[in-house]
Design an enzyme around this catalytic site. Structure first.
Site, PDB file in Angstrom:
ATOM      1  N   TYR A 149       0.819  -1.212   0.000  1.00 25.47           N
ATOM      2  CA  TYR A 149       0.000   0.000   0.000  1.00 25.47           C
ATOM      3  C   TYR A 149       0.854   1.263   0.000  1.00 25.47           C
ATOM      4  O   TYR A 149       0.414   2.325   0.445  1.00 25.47           O
ATOM      5  CB  TYR A 149      -0.924   0.030   1.215  1.00 25.47           C
ATOM      6  CG  TYR A 149      -1.976  -1.055   1.256  1.00 25.47           C
ATOM      7  CD1 TYR A 149      -2.135  -1.962   0.223  1.00 25.47           C
ATOM      8  CD2 TYR A 149      -2.830  -1.163   2.345  1.00 25.47           C
ATOM      9  CE1 TYR A 149      -3.099  -2.957   0.272  1.00 25.47           C
ATOM     10  CE2 TYR A 149      -3.803  -2.153   2.404  1.00 25.47           C
ATOM     11  CZ  TYR A 149      -3.932  -3.054   1.372  1.00 25.47           C
ATOM     12  OH  TYR A 149      -4.888  -4.037   1.424  1.00 25.47           O
ATOM     13  N   ASP A 259      -3.922  -7.105   6.339  1.00 29.71           N
ATOM     14  CA  ASP A 259      -5.260  -6.562   6.127  1.00 29.71           C
ATOM     15  C   ASP A 259      -6.246  -7.697   5.859  1.00 29.71           C
ATOM     16  O   ASP A 259      -7.320  -7.787   6.469  1.00 29.71           O
ATOM     17  CB  ASP A 259      -5.211  -5.587   4.948  1.00 29.71           C
ATOM     18  CG  ASP A 259      -6.492  -4.790   4.768  1.00 29.71           C
ATOM     19  OD1 ASP A 259      -7.367  -4.848   5.655  1.00 29.71           O
ATOM     20  OD2 ASP A 259      -6.611  -4.079   3.756  1.00 29.71           O
TER      21      ASP A 259
END
Length: 367
Positions: A149, A259
């Protein structure tokens, strides 16, 4: 009769920035604030919360073209913590809403440690067999600043015509970034009954960044001889979450893998509506941010059905971060008492409203 000359304790007021965001986020943040204020009201004046609400999110984007004000980070900088709801709404691309608000805060304030406990509450049915008898309790530590990310890459060559565009998305792994999240995970493991850290990668297929991660993990582990370790490929760890979760204590993984795994953990505990998280700047150079992970839930937003327990669990993590561990424990006990009493929202198979659960939590604190 002797007199008590102990000086009165100076009350502490914590300045909290509330960002309800979108959809169900507004409902659960309001519930969390009510519970926290009730806790403060019962503290005998030892502490209080001074709230300032920021109306940023997709509605703000529709009006201004920005998810938050241009000077948003500067305005948030002086707060003791940020209490966040959810981001995302139909009509605004998810990558615009996420990068424009939540990730802007996480990266702007170097909130590099994302902590997501997986807790099994009494009275909540888990899809796992015999979950209540297995004493399941683990935490996912997510590298929150780089990895998949990091936002590095781009799109180009659209001039080739339809079907000719190319997109490149690069994951960033730095030795410093890997080491600091791993040391955080090992230090956390030392505080738990089972001192064990599992590192998750896909280094058999991702031979650069993930191999660096593995090498750093082995080096850091040598400094913690009292902590058990294992290195597991992400697909095998996904299976382990389901088949052998009793072996888990602290799971440390990259931004993407943690995540996904933490969402799996929330589902195994009974619902993503239970999942709490903390985005920490451990050095405390910037405020940390606390949020449930269930998202904005457009399908139920405004109906009063949202489960506030993820937001309340995040509030407990915020209390602990602010130096109020006993109050955090009280909040967690109140949540357990609420579910044990069968006061469950629809995602947990019950019929209770957001307001019903909030009232039960406040009543539990009073008792």
């Amino acid at each position: 009769m002797t007199q008590d000359h102990t000086p009165p304790q100076t009350p502490r007021t914590f300045r909290i920035a509330a960002i309800p965001g979108d959809g169900a986020g507004a409902e659960v943040v309001a519930a969390g604030r009510a519970v926290l204020d009730a806790l403060a009201d019962g503290s005998g004046g030892r502490f209080a919360f001074a709230w300032e609400e920021f109306g940023w999110g997709c509605d703000h984007y529709a009006r201004t073209g920005r998810m938050m004000d241009e000077d948003g980070l500067e305005r948030l900088r002086s707060f003791d913590a940020v209490y966040f709801g959810a981001v995302g709404w139909p009509g605004v691309p998810d990558h615009v809403s996420l990068w424009g608000l939540r990730l802007a805060i996480c990266q702007g304030f170097d909130q590099w440690a994302n902590v997501r406990p997986v807790r099994f509450l009494p009275g909540v049915r888990s899809p796992l067999r015999d979950a209540e008898e297995r004493n399941l309790d683990w935490v996912v530590v997510r590298e929150n600043s780089e990895g998949e990310y990091a936002g590095l890459g781009g799109r180009n060559l659209a001039a080739r015509g339809p079907g000719g565009e190319v997109a490149v998305q690069s994951a960033l792994f730095t030795e410093a970034g890997c080491e600091r999240i791993m040391r955080f995970a090992f230090d956390l493991a030392r505080t738990r009954d089972r001192k064990r850290v599992a590192s998750v990668t896909k280094s058999n297929a991702q031979q650069y960044g993930m191999v660096l991660w593995d090498e750093v993990f082995r080096r850091v582990a040598a400094d913690y001889p009292d902590v058990e370790t294992e290195s597991v490929l992400v697909d095998a760890m996904a299976a382990k979450f389901v088949l052998r979760p009793e072996e888990l204590s602290v799971v440390v993984a990259s931004n993407l893998f943690a995540d996904i795994l933490s969402d799996l953990g929330g589902a195994l505990a009974g619902s993503l509506g239970l999942a709490a998280s903390a985005n920490l700047n451990p050095e405390r150079r910037f405020p940390s941010m606390f949020e449930p992970v269930h998202g904005s839930a457009p399908d139920i937003a405004g109906k009063g059905w949202a489960n506030p327990l993820g937001a309340v669990g995040s509030a407990a993590m915020m209390l602990d971060h602010l130096g109020l561990p006993e109050e955090a424990a009280r909040l967690e006990r109140a949540a357990a008492a609420t579910t044990r009493a069968g006061i469950l929202t629809r995602d947990l198979g019950g019929t209770a409203s957001t307001a019903d659960v909030t009232k039960a939590l406040i009543d539990g604190l009073a008792s």
